[in-house]
Design a protein around this motif. Structure first.
Motif, mmCIF file in Angstrom:
data_model
loop_
_atom_site.group_PDB
_atom_site.id
_atom_site.type_symbol
_atom_site.label_atom_id
_atom_site.label_comp_id
_atom_site.label_asym_id
_atom_site.label_seq_id
_atom_site.Cartn_x
_atom_site.Cartn_y
_atom_site.Cartn_z
ATOM 1 N N ASP A 204 2.790 -22.573 18.359
ATOM 2 C CA ASP A 204 2.246 -21.687 17.319
ATOM 3 C C ASP A 204 3.028 -21.712 16.010
ATOM 4 O O ASP A 204 2.685 -20.979 15.082
ATOM 5 C CB ASP A 204 2.200 -20.245 17.834
ATOM 6 C CG ASP A 204 1.081 -20.029 18.842
ATOM 7 O OD1 ASP A 204 0.108 -20.800 18.814
ATOM 8 O OD2 ASP A 204 1.196 -19.104 19.669
ATOM 9 N N LYS A 207 0.926 -22.422 12.985
ATOM 10 C CA LYS A 207 -0.046 -21.344 12.744
ATOM 11 C C LYS A 207 0.649 -20.142 12.104
ATOM 12 O O LYS A 207 0.108 -19.504 11.203
ATOM 13 C CB LYS A 207 -0.725 -20.937 14.058
ATOM 14 C CG LYS A 207 -1.619 -22.018 14.632
ATOM 15 C CD LYS A 207 -2.203 -21.614 15.975
ATOM 16 C CE LYS A 207 -3.278 -20.560 15.844
ATOM 17 N NZ LYS A 207 -3.948 -20.285 17.145
ATOM 18 N N ARG A 210 1.102 -20.823 8.548
ATOM 19 C CA ARG A 210 -0.134 -20.615 7.786
ATOM 20 C C ARG A 210 -0.370 -19.136 7.492
ATOM 21 O O ARG A 210 -0.779 -18.773 6.382
ATOM 22 C CB ARG A 210 -1.318 -21.209 8.552
ATOM 23 C CG ARG A 210 -2.683 -20.924 7.935
ATOM 24 C CD ARG A 210 -2.736 -21.292 6.450
ATOM 25 N NE ARG A 210 -2.549 -22.715 6.236
ATOM 26 C CZ ARG A 210 -2.207 -23.236 5.066
ATOM 27 N NH1 ARG A 210 -1.985 -22.444 4.011
ATOM 28 N NH2 ARG A 210 -2.050 -24.544 4.932
ATOM 29 N N PRO A 278 1.841 -26.590 7.570
ATOM 30 C CA PRO A 278 1.068 -25.527 8.222
ATOM 31 C C PRO A 278 -0.338 -26.033 8.557
ATOM 32 O O PRO A 278 -0.904 -26.844 7.818
ATOM 33 C CB PRO A 278 1.027 -24.429 7.154
ATOM 34 C CG PRO A 278 1.175 -25.167 5.851
ATOM 35 C CD PRO A 278 2.105 -26.309 6.144
ATOM 36 N N VAL A 279 -0.874 -25.562 9.670
ATOM 37 C CA VAL A 279 -2.245 -25.951 10.019
ATOM 38 C C VAL A 279 -3.234 -25.163 9.166
ATOM 39 O O VAL A 279 -2.886 -24.160 8.545
ATOM 40 C CB VAL A 279 -2.528 -25.708 11.518
ATOM 41 C CG1 VAL A 279 -1.632 -26.576 12.386
ATOM 42 C CG2 VAL A 279 -2.365 -24.237 11.858
ATOM 43 N N GLY A 281 -6.239 -22.610 8.441
ATOM 44 C CA GLY A 281 -6.720 -21.392 9.069
ATOM 45 C C GLY A 281 -6.734 -20.250 8.068
ATOM 46 O O GLY A 281 -6.035 -20.300 7.048
ATOM 47 N N TRP A 283 -6.039 -17.041 8.974
ATOM 48 C CA TRP A 283 -5.358 -15.904 9.581
ATOM 49 C C TRP A 283 -4.423 -15.198 8.599
ATOM 50 O O TRP A 283 -3.775 -15.823 7.772
ATOM 51 C CB TRP A 283 -4.528 -16.351 10.785
ATOM 52 C CG TRP A 283 -5.246 -17.284 11.710
ATOM 53 C CD1 TRP A 283 -6.284 -16.995 12.541
ATOM 54 C CD2 TRP A 283 -4.969 -18.680 11.889
ATOM 55 N NE1 TRP A 283 -6.672 -18.110 13.236
ATOM 56 C CE2 TRP A 283 -5.887 -19.157 12.853
ATOM 57 C CE3 TRP A 283 -4.051 -19.569 11.339
ATOM 58 C CZ2 TRP A 283 -5.895 -20.491 13.284
ATOM 59 C CZ3 TRP A 283 -4.052 -20.886 11.751
ATOM 60 C CH2 TRP A 283 -4.967 -21.337 12.704
ATOM 61 N N PHE A 286 -0.589 -12.018 12.994
ATOM 62 C CA PHE A 286 -0.373 -12.542 14.349
ATOM 63 C C PHE A 286 0.466 -11.538 15.135
ATOM 64 O O PHE A 286 1.287 -10.816 14.568
ATOM 65 C CB PHE A 286 0.301 -13.918 14.337
ATOM 66 C CG PHE A 286 1.713 -13.936 13.837
ATOM 67 C CD1 PHE A 286 2.799 -13.782 14.713
ATOM 68 C CD2 PHE A 286 1.986 -14.110 12.490
ATOM 69 C CE1 PHE A 286 4.096 -13.809 14.245
ATOM 70 C CE2 PHE A 286 3.288 -14.137 12.015
ATOM 71 C CZ PHE A 286 4.351 -13.981 12.899
ATOM 72 N N PHE A 298 -3.920 -14.499 16.858
ATOM 73 C CA PHE A 298 -4.029 -14.690 15.409
ATOM 74 C C PHE A 298 -5.385 -14.177 14.942
ATOM 75 O O PHE A 298 -6.402 -14.393 15.607
ATOM 76 C CB PHE A 298 -3.882 -16.165 15.041
ATOM 77 C CG PHE A 298 -2.520 -16.729 15.290
ATOM 78 C CD1 PHE A 298 -1.601 -16.869 14.257
ATOM 79 C CD2 PHE A 298 -2.140 -17.126 16.567
ATOM 80 C CE1 PHE A 298 -0.335 -17.387 14.484
ATOM 81 C CE2 PHE A 298 -0.871 -17.649 16.809
ATOM 82 C CZ PHE A 298 0.027 -17.776 15.771
#
Length: 329
Positions: A204, A207, A210, A278-279, A281, A283, A286, A298
């Motif tokens: 994670d 994520k 992000r 960072p991916v 998304g 979000w 979290f 998330f």
């Protein structure tokens, strides 16, 4: 046969012994050291074996686990086997701030903790990148290192900052940070937060990165409890109190918008990589919902985030063991 026994021991050795081979020692000096320690019976026997083995010139300096009363050939073989080197190592641990690192470094080296604290204050002379700011925090790369022969605080610290530079170069940290739209120092600060927030949950990290970048871009406070813990110098629990979150500190991301003033720990390669990549998304929140598995939820929905927080609270109160993990007891 009698002559060889007179010059050389036979058998498998007797008692364990640690022998120190100084830097720059000649083979003749090494044979004298071995005779003095009763590892070999005569210098002549060891010299003969060394002359017959071209690898003898590769004997390293250091401390070796040997035995007394060894045949010279076996003593030479043991000196050439790295497994017999006595390792004196120190570890920069993941997720620890500077003050938490010094006791283990002092114990491994015999250098007083105060010497590390003193050296850290002169941080601009410790091999940090030119773009580093605000001190040494964040630049001791987590890894295991060999204690130098004559250790001092500065030399040990520089081993870890040198490794940080090696890893950052390998990750292309400076150009990758520029492409991301942040300074390399900001990326290290972000990576240090990811390090603390992710814990052992590697999957994670990108994520989490992000989420924080999304919050920065939307002008939201990061509201990282990890930064609150650093600002208040607390450890061992996942929750922070209202009073702790209200502390006026440049490291408290509940109190101030943006990234904290500096790193809150030494980030690993995994966290640096996550901060740089960072991916995708949307979000904004979290929450870890199970401390045993590291399962993390998330979401971009504040109401869902509240519900996820309730899941964590439920997990924390499900058993005495869970309660202890949540409260650090």
């Amino acid at each position: 046969m009698y002559k060889r026994q007179a010059e050389d021991y036979i058998g498998e050795g007797v008692d364990p012994v640690v022998v120190t081979i100084p830097k720059g020692a000649t083979l003749a000096e090494i044979s004298d050291i071995l005779v003095e320690a009763d590892v070999v019976r005569t210098a002549k026997a060891f010299d003969r074996e060394a002359a017959a083995n071209g690898d003898s010139k590769n004997i390293q300096a250091g401390r070796f686990n040997l035995k007394t009363q060894l045949p010279a050939k076996q003593a030479l073989a043991m000196l050439l086997d790295p497994k017999n080197i006595v390792r004196n190592r120190f570890t920069i641990q993941e997720g620890k701030w500077l003050a938490q690192q010094w006791p283990s470094l002092a114990k491994a080296s015999g250098v007083k903790k105060a010497e590390f604290e003193k050296a850290a204050k002169d941080w601009k002379k410790l091999g940090l990148p030119t773009w580093a700011k605000n001190g040494l925090e964040g630049f001791l790369f987590p890894d295991t290192y060999e204690v130098p022969d004559k250790p001092n605080a500065k030399s040990m610290i520089k081993m870890a900052t040198k490794q940080f530079n090696v890893v950052s170069d390998d990750l292309q940290l400076e150009p990758a940070a520029k492409e991301l739209g942040y300074s390399p120092y900001q990326v290290v600060v972000m990576a240090s937060i990811i390090e603390k927030e992710a814990g052992s949950n590697d999957a994670d990290r990108a994520k989490i990165a992000r989420v924080f970048y999304n919050r920065l871009q939307q002008g939201m406070k990061l509201q990282s409890d990890a930064t609150v813990a650093f600002a208040n110098k607390i450890t061992g629990r996942i929750f922070t109190t209202d009073a702790e979150r209200a502390l006026d500190s440049p490291w408290n991301t509940y109190f101030y918008k943006g990234l904290p003033k500096g790193p809150i720990t030494s980030p690993t390669r995994k966290s640096l990589d996550a901060a740089l990549h960072p991916v995708d998304g949307d979000w904004l929140y979290f929450t870890v919902v199970n401390l045993d598995t590291g399962e993390t939820a998330f979401t971009a929905d504040p109401n869902e985030h509240v519900a996820n927080g309730q899941k964590l609270q439920a997990w924390c109160t499900a058993s005495d063991a869970n309660r202890a993990k949540c409260n650090g007891k």
